[in-house]
Design a protein around this motif. Sequence first.
Motif, PDB file in Angstrom:
ATOM      1  N   GLU A   1       1.463  -1.791   0.750  1.00 26.92           N
ATOM      2  CA  GLU A   1       1.790  -3.219   0.778  1.00 26.92           C
ATOM      3  C   GLU A   1       2.764  -3.600  -0.328  1.00 26.92           C
ATOM      4  OE1 GLU A   1      -2.294  -3.058  -1.339  1.00 26.92           O
ATOM      5  OE2 GLU A   1      -1.214  -2.017   0.239  1.00 26.92           O
ATOM      6  N   ILE A   2       2.855  -2.806  -1.403  1.00 25.87           N
ATOM      7  CA  ILE A   2       3.753  -3.186  -2.484  1.00 25.87           C
ATOM      8  C   ILE A   2       5.186  -2.780  -2.197  1.00 25.87           C
ATOM      9  CG2 ILE A   2       2.015  -3.181  -4.296  1.00 25.87           C
ATOM     10  CD1 ILE A   2       2.825  -0.432  -5.084  1.00 25.87           C
ATOM     11  N   THR A   3       5.444  -2.140  -1.056  1.00 23.91           N
ATOM     12  CA  THR A   3       6.836  -1.864  -0.677  1.00 23.91           C
ATOM     13  C   THR A   3       7.456  -3.057   0.025  1.00 23.91           C
ATOM     14  OG1 THR A   3       6.244  -0.951   1.467  1.00 23.91           O
ATOM     15  CG2 THR A   3       6.288   0.583  -0.382  1.00 23.91           C
TER      16      THR A   3
ATOM     17  N   VAL B   1       0.503  -8.858  -3.440  1.00 25.86           N
ATOM     18  CA  VAL B   1       0.151  -8.124  -4.658  1.00 25.86           C
ATOM     19  C   VAL B   1       0.957  -8.644  -5.840  1.00 25.86           C
ATOM     20  CG1 VAL B   1       0.151  -5.873  -5.792  1.00 25.86           C
ATOM     21  CG2 VAL B   1      -0.511  -6.065  -3.399  1.00 25.86           C
ATOM     22  N   PHE B   2       2.265  -8.872  -5.619  1.00 22.25           N
ATOM     23  CA  PHE B   2       3.100  -9.348  -6.705  1.00 22.25           C
ATOM     24  C   PHE B   2       3.143 -10.873  -6.792  1.00 22.25           C
ATOM     25  CE2 PHE B   2       5.321  -5.152  -6.158  1.00 22.25           C
ATOM     26  CZ  PHE B   2       4.871  -4.626  -7.357  1.00 22.25           C
ATOM     27  N   THR B   3       3.134 -11.539  -5.657  1.00 21.66           N
ATOM     28  CA  THR B   3       3.388 -12.983  -5.688  1.00 21.66           C
ATOM     29  C   THR B   3       2.158 -13.828  -5.980  1.00 21.66           C
ATOM     30  OG1 THR B   3       3.081 -13.151  -3.298  1.00 21.66           O
ATOM     31  CG2 THR B   3       5.325 -12.800  -4.106  1.00 21.66           C
TER      32      THR B   3
ATOM     33  N   THR C   1       9.756  -5.804 -11.603  1.00 15.76           N
ATOM     34  CA  THR C   1       9.099  -5.766 -10.295  1.00 15.76           C
ATOM     35  C   THR C   1      10.119  -5.582  -9.179  1.00 15.76           C
ATOM     36  OG1 THR C   1       7.377  -7.248 -11.117  1.00 15.76           O
ATOM     37  CG2 THR C   1       7.570  -7.030  -8.736  1.00 15.76           C
ATOM     38  N   GLU C   2      11.199  -6.364  -9.236  1.00 20.23           N
ATOM     39  CA  GLU C   2      12.233  -6.272  -8.204  1.00 20.23           C
ATOM     40  C   GLU C   2      12.881  -4.892  -8.178  1.00 20.23           C
ATOM     41  OE1 GLU C   2      14.753  -9.509  -9.198  1.00 20.23           O
ATOM     42  OE2 GLU C   2      13.442 -11.033  -8.289  1.00 20.23           O
ATOM     43  N   GLU C   3      13.107  -4.331  -9.354  1.00 22.07           N
ATOM     44  CA  GLU C   3      13.678  -2.981  -9.424  1.00 22.07           C
ATOM     45  C   GLU C   3      12.733  -1.959  -8.794  1.00 22.07           C
ATOM     46  OE1 GLU C   3      14.450  -2.248 -13.511  1.00 22.07           O
ATOM     47  OE2 GLU C   3      16.037  -3.786 -13.663  1.00 22.07           O
ATOM     48  N   GLU C   4      11.431  -2.109  -9.085  1.00 19.10           N
ATOM     49  CA  GLU C   4      10.453  -1.171  -8.536  1.00 19.10           C
ATOM     50  C   GLU C   4      10.366  -1.293  -7.022  1.00 19.10           C
ATOM     51  OE1 GLU C   4       7.433   1.824  -8.676  1.00 19.10           O
ATOM     52  OE2 GLU C   4       8.980   1.155 -10.088  1.00 19.10           O
ATOM     53  N   ILE C   5      10.401  -2.530  -6.528  1.00 15.41           N
ATOM     54  CA  ILE C   5      10.343  -2.746  -5.075  1.00 15.41           C
ATOM     55  C   ILE C   5      11.525  -2.071  -4.395  1.00 15.41           C
ATOM     56  CG2 ILE C   5      10.585  -4.501  -3.274  1.00 15.41           C
ATOM     57  CD1 ILE C   5       8.902  -6.359  -5.016  1.00 15.41           C
ATOM     58  N   GLN C   6      12.716  -2.275  -4.938  1.00  9.46           N
ATOM     59  CA  GLN C   6      13.903  -1.680  -4.339  1.00  9.46           C
ATOM     60  C   GLN C   6      13.847  -0.159  -4.383  1.00  9.46           C
ATOM     61  OE1 GLN C   6      16.059  -3.388  -2.574  1.00  9.46           O
ATOM     62  NE2 GLN C   6      14.838  -5.224  -3.093  1.00  9.46           N
ATOM     63  N   THR C   7      13.315   0.375  -5.480  1.00 12.32           N
ATOM     64  CA  THR C   7      13.183   1.832  -5.598  1.00 12.32           C
ATOM     65  C   THR C   7      12.253   2.365  -4.524  1.00 12.32           C
ATOM     66  OG1 THR C   7      13.548   1.764  -7.973  1.00 12.32           O
ATOM     67  CG2 THR C   7      12.455   3.719  -7.117  1.00 12.32           C
ATOM     68  N   ARG C   8      11.139   1.686  -4.329  1.00  7.78           N
ATOM     69  CA  ARG C   8      10.162   2.155  -3.347  1.00  7.78           C
ATOM     70  C   ARG C   8      10.666   1.984  -1.917  1.00  7.78           C
ATOM     71  NH1 ARG C   8       4.121   0.969  -5.723  1.00  7.78           N
ATOM     72  NH2 ARG C   8       4.547   1.661  -7.845  1.00  7.78           N
ATOM     73  N   LYS C   9      11.501   0.983  -1.713  1.00  3.53           N
ATOM     74  CA  LYS C   9      12.039   0.778  -0.369  1.00  3.53           C
ATOM     75  C   LYS C   9      12.934   1.927   0.065  1.00  3.53           C
ATOM     76  CE  LYS C   9      11.996  -4.178   0.517  1.00  3.53           C
ATOM     77  NZ  LYS C   9      12.825  -5.367   0.743  1.00  3.53           N
ATOM     78  N   ARG C  10      13.492   2.596  -0.936  1.00  4.76           N
ATOM     79  CA  ARG C  10      14.411   3.690  -0.590  1.00  4.76           C
ATOM     80  C   ARG C  10      13.665   4.921  -0.091  1.00  4.76           C
ATOM     81  NH1 ARG C  10      17.592   1.462  -4.991  1.00  4.76           N
ATOM     82  NH2 ARG C  10      16.466   2.701  -6.538  1.00  4.76           N
ATOM     83  N   PHE C  11      12.372   4.938  -0.284  1.00  8.32           N
ATOM     84  CA  PHE C  11      11.586   6.071   0.178  1.00  8.32           C
ATOM     85  C   PHE C  11      10.916   5.756   1.504  1.00  8.32           C
ATOM     86  CE2 PHE C  11      11.957   6.750  -4.332  1.00  8.32           C
ATOM     87  CZ  PHE C  11      12.185   8.112  -4.433  1.00  8.32           C
ATOM     88  N   ASP C  12      10.526   6.780   2.158  1.00 13.19           N
ATOM     89  CA  ASP C  12       9.874   6.631   3.452  1.00 13.19           C
ATOM     90  C   ASP C  12       8.464   6.092   3.250  1.00 13.19           C
ATOM     91  OD1 ASP C  12       9.399   8.895   6.295  1.00 13.19           O
ATOM     92  OD2 ASP C  12       8.908   6.784   5.999  1.00 13.19           O
ATOM     93  N   VAL C  13       8.146   4.960   3.905  1.00 11.61           N
ATOM     94  CA  VAL C  13       6.826   4.358   3.771  1.00 11.61           C
ATOM     95  C   VAL C  13       5.745   5.345   4.195  1.00 11.61           C
ATOM     96  CG1 VAL C  13       5.310   2.525   4.600  1.00 11.61           C
ATOM     97  CG2 VAL C  13       7.712   2.033   4.118  1.00 11.61           C
ATOM     98  N   VAL C  14       6.042   6.095   5.209  1.00  7.66           N
ATOM     99  CA  VAL C  14       5.061   7.072   5.704  1.00  7.66           C
ATOM    100  C   VAL C  14       4.705   8.075   4.625  1.00  7.66           C
ATOM    101  CG1 VAL C  14       4.625   8.881   7.399  1.00  7.66           C
ATOM    102  CG2 VAL C  14       5.894   6.815   8.065  1.00  7.66           C
ATOM    103  N   LEU C  15       5.709   8.461   3.843  1.00  7.04           N
ATOM    104  CA  LEU C  15       5.464   9.427   2.768  1.00  7.04           C
ATOM    105  C   LEU C  15       4.505   8.827   1.746  1.00  7.04           C
ATOM    106  CD1 LEU C  15       6.051  12.092   1.335  1.00  7.04           C
ATOM    107  CD2 LEU C  15       8.063  11.008   0.304  1.00  7.04           C
ATOM    108  N   TYR C  16       4.687   7.561   1.456  1.00  8.88           N
ATOM    109  CA  TYR C  16       3.789   6.896   0.510  1.00  8.88           C
ATOM    110  C   TYR C  16       2.367   6.869   1.037  1.00  8.88           C
ATOM    111  CZ  TYR C  16       6.865   5.308  -3.193  1.00  8.88           C
ATOM    112  OH  TYR C  16       7.690   5.284  -4.275  1.00  8.88           O
ATOM    113  N   GLU C  17       2.255   6.647   2.333  1.00 11.58           N
ATOM    114  CA  GLU C  17       0.926   6.620   2.923  1.00 11.58           C
ATOM    115  C   GLU C  17       0.257   7.981   2.819  1.00 11.58           C
ATOM    116  OE1 GLU C  17       1.713   5.208   6.822  1.00 11.58           O
ATOM    117  OE2 GLU C  17       1.415   3.084   6.275  1.00 11.58           O
ATOM    118  N   LYS C  18       1.033   9.029   3.000  1.00 11.72           N
ATOM    119  CA  LYS C  18       0.496  10.384   2.896  1.00 11.72           C
ATOM    120  C   LYS C  18       0.046  10.679   1.476  1.00 11.72           C
ATOM    121  CE  LYS C  18       3.127  12.461   6.702  1.00 11.72           C
ATOM    122  NZ  LYS C  18       4.173  13.451   7.061  1.00 11.72           N
TER     123      LYS C  18
END
Length: 447
Positions: free
Chosen positions: A107-109, A115-117, A84-101
């Motif tokens: 919320e999982i970024t 969602v996780f806790t 989970t921590e690895e996935e969070i860090q991976t997603r943080k490296r991307f632009d949140v806006v891109l994920y929204e698009k």
Amino acid sequence: MQKRDCFHEDYTTKQKNLQKRKKELDEFSEKHVEMYKGALIKTDPKARQKTLGFLRDQFIDFIKTYDEILDDLEQDKQKLKNRTEEEIQTRKRFDVVLYEKLGIRTEITIEYNEVFTSIDRNIEETLKQRRIDGHGWTIKEIQEERDKASIQVKDIKRELSSKWHKISFLRNISVDDAWRLGVDGRYQQSDGLKFEHDEKPSFIAGTLRLLNFMLDGLCIEGLKFDGHNPRKLDGQYLQEMHDIAIAGMYREVKEGKAKEGFQIGYRGFLGNWPGEQFGWGNANYTERGHEELREKFKCRRGGEEIDPRYGEAGHPVGNSCLDPFYTFYNNRQCYMTKKATWHECLTIANAIIDKCYDEINKSITQDEKLTAIVRCCQDLEQAHLLPDGNLRTIAFGVLPKLLLEIGECPPILRDASTLDGYDVETLKAKIREGQETFRTYVNSIRV
């Protein structure tokens, strides 16, 4: 259209599987615990001994299996957490806006999102015996608890009466007054028991069960009665003493208070909290007692000094406690133990008790034997190996057993909490005072 979040789906599936496995383990262990608790409160001594003997043989293997399964679950949980921590860090490296698009939930970024806790908190819940019923005690339920305790007391007195006259120190006391051996002298008055706060209606029933169980196991030459089963004190016997004293008890039976049951077994047993803490006030320690505790800590394994009694192995109290009085809680000095598994606690108990018997066997005078007994009782109390009820188990079970077995009468201690931190010599004097209180009470009856 929102795209599927495969990682989140996989995560949810895996943690639901963990929950299911824990639930199955919980249900399986609950059956064994209920069998054990049922054996503890049996009033027929032979039936109790038979059931306890069977469980004694079976329970340890079960607990070891439980520990192994729980370890596997913890490892699986940790692996899932790491992913989970690895996935969070991976997603943080991307632009949140891109994920929204892309339509993926944003919320999982966030590292601490629900969602996780939310289910992580459920996974963190280990198998706990301390069941808490949130609706709280009602007046009716409190009365029912008192009525149940009264019935238990009558049943225990009936069993005690069959062996009471066999114990030389007890035969001149009425069984109706047996409770005096399981309560601090400060609460005893000529017209009966006077607690400052009567929030544990089963306390007397518990300490009478403990007294009864202790008498059954007395190792006194020539002593015989129906149900007598002489047992030398050891770590397993100590646990059973504790469990029989607190079986079916609640912390505070008070209107509106949550129903919180006492825990059986050692710390770390079936999900018990592995550490413990308790506060020290002016009433339960002396300056010399404080110094003696610090000496035990210095003589821990690998510590600054070598313990004169335990050598390189270190003093068991020093090995099991954190630096004494290192912090404060509610304006009181707080004493804390290290986290330990139930097996580590059992090993510490055996080390303390074995040393006691060794020193008793080497003693020439009664005073030397008393010193060994005082050290044993205080070390067991300071190691605080049990999650609840350490003091009552030791003061009203271990201490009278060891005294009776060296040919001395049991004490009525004015304040059993002196075992927490009084120095050895002062403690010996307090026990002698308690024995004199006992003798004075017996003589007053004779007159």
